[in-house]
Design a protein around this motif. Structure first.
Motif, PDB file in Angstrom:
ATOM      1  N   UNK A 188      11.893   7.818   8.363  1.00  0.00           N
ATOM      2  CA  UNK A 188      11.432   6.676   7.570  1.00  0.00           C
ATOM      3  C   UNK A 188      12.410   6.330   6.452  1.00  0.00           C
ATOM      4  N   UNK A 189      13.117   7.324   5.944  1.00  0.00           N
ATOM      5  CA  UNK A 189      14.075   7.091   4.862  1.00  0.00           C
ATOM      6  C   UNK A 189      15.117   6.048   5.255  1.00  0.00           C
ATOM      7  N   UNK A 190      15.479   6.039   6.517  1.00  0.00           N
ATOM      8  CA  UNK A 190      16.473   5.093   6.989  1.00  0.00           C
ATOM      9  C   UNK A 190      16.019   3.648   6.920  1.00  0.00           C
ATOM     10  N   UNK A 191      14.728   3.442   6.699  1.00  0.00           N
ATOM     11  CA  UNK A 191      14.194   2.079   6.625  1.00  0.00           C
ATOM     12  C   UNK A 191      14.008   1.585   5.189  1.00  0.00           C
ATOM     13  N   UNK A 192      14.288   2.445   4.208  1.00  0.00           N
ATOM     14  CA  UNK A 192      14.114   2.050   2.808  1.00  0.00           C
ATOM     15  C   UNK A 192      15.122   0.969   2.439  1.00  0.00           C
ATOM     16  N   UNK A 227       3.900  15.219  -0.953  1.00  0.00           N
ATOM     17  CA  UNK A 227       2.627  14.684  -1.419  1.00  0.00           C
ATOM     18  C   UNK A 227       2.126  13.537  -0.546  1.00  0.00           C
ATOM     19  N   UNK A 228       3.051  12.746   0.000  1.00  0.00           N
ATOM     20  CA  UNK A 228       2.651  11.582   0.788  1.00  0.00           C
ATOM     21  C   UNK A 228       1.763  11.968   1.961  1.00  0.00           C
ATOM     22  N   UNK A 229       2.020  13.106   2.570  1.00  0.00           N
ATOM     23  CA  UNK A 229       1.240  13.496   3.744  1.00  0.00           C
ATOM     24  C   UNK A 229      -0.186  13.885   3.357  1.00  0.00           C
ATOM     25  N   UNK A 230      -0.393  14.147   2.091  1.00  0.00           N
ATOM     26  CA  UNK A 230      -1.725  14.502   1.579  1.00  0.00           C
ATOM     27  C   UNK A 230      -2.506  13.265   1.143  1.00  0.00           C
ATOM     28  N   UNK A 231      -1.811  12.281   0.549  1.00  0.00           N
ATOM     29  CA  UNK A 231      -2.519  11.183  -0.103  1.00  0.00           C
ATOM     30  C   UNK A 231      -2.287   9.800   0.482  1.00  0.00           C
ATOM     31  N   UNK A 232      -1.091   9.540   0.993  1.00  0.00           N
ATOM     32  CA  UNK A 232      -0.743   8.178   1.407  1.00  0.00           C
ATOM     33  C   UNK A 232      -1.660   7.591   2.480  1.00  0.00           C
ATOM     34  N   UNK A 255      -4.778   7.552   2.795  1.00  0.00           N
ATOM     35  CA  UNK A 255      -5.945   6.923   2.169  1.00  0.00           C
ATOM     36  C   UNK A 255      -5.549   5.660   1.401  1.00  0.00           C
ATOM     37  N   UNK A 256      -4.353   5.661   0.847  1.00  0.00           N
ATOM     38  CA  UNK A 256      -3.868   4.473   0.135  1.00  0.00           C
ATOM     39  C   UNK A 256      -3.488   3.372   1.110  1.00  0.00           C
ATOM     40  N   UNK A 257      -2.921   3.756   2.241  1.00  0.00           N
ATOM     41  CA  UNK A 257      -2.618   2.776   3.288  1.00  0.00           C
ATOM     42  C   UNK A 257      -3.920   2.139   3.795  1.00  0.00           C
ATOM     43  N   UNK A 258      -4.958   2.943   3.951  1.00  0.00           N
ATOM     44  CA  UNK A 258      -6.263   2.407   4.374  1.00  0.00           C
ATOM     45  C   UNK A 258      -6.787   1.388   3.364  1.00  0.00           C
ATOM     46  N   UNK A 259      -6.610   1.666   2.076  1.00  0.00           N
ATOM     47  CA  UNK A 259      -7.086   0.738   1.044  1.00  0.00           C
ATOM     48  C   UNK A 259      -6.334  -0.591   1.125  1.00  0.00           C
ATOM     49  N   UNK A 260      -5.030  -0.533   1.351  1.00  0.00           N
ATOM     50  CA  UNK A 260      -4.244  -1.760   1.503  1.00  0.00           C
ATOM     51  C   UNK A 260      -4.694  -2.519   2.746  1.00  0.00           C
ATOM     52  N   UNK A 261      -4.960  -1.793   3.825  1.00  0.00           N
ATOM     53  CA  UNK A 261      -5.420  -2.438   5.063  1.00  0.00           C
ATOM     54  C   UNK A 261      -6.752  -3.144   4.852  1.00  0.00           C
ATOM     55  N   UNK A 262      -7.673  -2.513   4.134  1.00  0.00           N
ATOM     56  CA  UNK A 262      -8.965  -3.150   3.876  1.00  0.00           C
ATOM     57  C   UNK A 262      -8.785  -4.439   3.077  1.00  0.00           C
ATOM     58  N   UNK A 282       5.604   2.382   0.558  1.00  0.00           N
ATOM     59  CA  UNK A 282       6.260   1.100   0.764  1.00  0.00           C
ATOM     60  C   UNK A 282       6.593   0.836   2.219  1.00  0.00           C
ATOM     61  N   UNK A 283       7.124   1.832   2.894  1.00  0.00           N
ATOM     62  CA  UNK A 283       7.478   1.667   4.311  1.00  0.00           C
ATOM     63  C   UNK A 283       6.231   1.413   5.155  1.00  0.00           C
ATOM     64  N   UNK A 284       5.162   2.171   4.919  1.00  0.00           N
ATOM     65  CA  UNK A 284       3.974   2.058   5.766  1.00  0.00           C
ATOM     66  C   UNK A 284       3.170   0.788   5.496  1.00  0.00           C
ATOM     67  N   UNK A 285       3.293   0.224   4.297  1.00  0.00           N
ATOM     68  CA  UNK A 285       2.565  -1.014   3.982  1.00  0.00           C
ATOM     69  C   UNK A 285       3.457  -2.246   4.049  1.00  0.00           C
TER      70      UNK A 285
END
Length: 283
Positions: free
Chosen positions: A24-28, A96-101, A103-110, A143-146
């Motif tokens: 994913x870093x390659x897409x930043x 940390x992203x694998x623990x929290x992101x 749920x944050x991606x889900x919030x953006x999707x909603x 940022x990459x996932x959203x």
């Protein structure tokens, strides 16, 4: 009895996480991608978002994931989404992203599904972007996932690539005189990984701003400063306040302790862990 996420994941899982980060870093994108980012007054910027994950005291499983959207430049809350979640991944520094992101991606999707007209044009994230062990912190991941511009805003220096919170660093902080003053965070490799920002005239501790995705460091620093009524930028501050209030309303009790407006609550530099809280280093 407080619940705890299982301990450190197996090395196979950590290797998978490292490979995903590298991929994913390659897409930043670390440059400005929107016209408003290049405008000195951010003309065209109307909505800024902030995210936070707050934990139930003494519980490393139960948390509240929150997303807020504020008007800009007024910094009034237009939208909030707070939801209790159960985390399954343990806290591991640098991952940390694998623990929290998720749920944050889900919030953006909603938000995209329910009220797309309120989608933020940029997200401020309580954590690091390219200022990270592998150059891919939680702000980059989100940022990459959203596919949204993201800024990493950390409250403590992540000591990577030779950066240290030593006497020289503290002297540089002392020389920050007024809100908006900065100095670059140059690692041993010679790369500038972020900026230390005095975000408010009366703040004694800087913020550490780094690129997350689809925005230059210069614009990220200017916008972070522009979002600060207090030390912490208002989108992140409101996400934290509202997630903690949601926990209090949902579970009852007095809720987590607070300090003066604009300062982080006690324990805000930590993440829920087996003995109550774990350090946030490596976000």
């Amino acid at each position: 009895m407080a619940r705890e996420v299982a301990g450190r994941p197996p090395e196979e899982t950590l290797s998978l996480w490292k490979r995903e980060q590298a991929l994913l870093k390659g897409r930043v994108v670390d440059r400005d991608t929107e016209a408003w980012q290049r405008d000195p007054a951010f003309s065209g910027l109307r909505r800024v978002g902030g995210v936070d994950v707050s934990f139930v005291k003494g519980d490393s499983v139960s948390a509240c994931a929150s997303l807020v959207v504020l008007s800009y430049p007024e910094l009034e809350v237009l939208y909030e989404d707070c939801r209790m979640v159960s985390l399954t991944a343990p806290y591991v520094s640098g991952f940390l992203a694998f623990r929290e992101v998720p749920f944050l991606v889900d919030a953006v999707r909603r938000l995209r599904e329910k009220e797309p007209h309120l989608m933020p044009q940029v997200l401020l994230v309580d954590g690091n972007g390219v200022l990270h062990h592998r150059g891919f912190g939680v702000a980059c991941h989100l940022g990459i996932l959203t596919d949204l511009p993201c800024i990493g805003v950390a409250k403590k220096l992540l000591q990577v690539d030779g950066l240290e919170n030593n006497a020289l660093h503290k002297e540089k902080i002392r020389l920050l005189q007024a809100g908006g003053d900065t100095f670059p965070l140059m690692g041993g490799s010679g790369a500038i990984l972020g900026m230390a920002l005095k975000s408010h005239d009366h703040s004694t501790k800087p913020l550490y701003v780094s690129v997350g995705h689809k925005m230059s460091l210069e614009a990220a620093v200017r916008l972070t400063r522009g979002c600060c009524r207090f030390r912490i930028p208002e989108p992140v501050r409101q996400a934290d306040i509202r997630s903690r209030d949601y926990i209090r309303r949902t579970l009852g009790g007095p809720g987590p302790p607070r300090t003066r407006a604009g300062e982080e609550p006690e324990g805000a530099e930590t993440r829920g862990g087996p003995q109550g809280r774990l350090r946030r280093a490596g976000r």
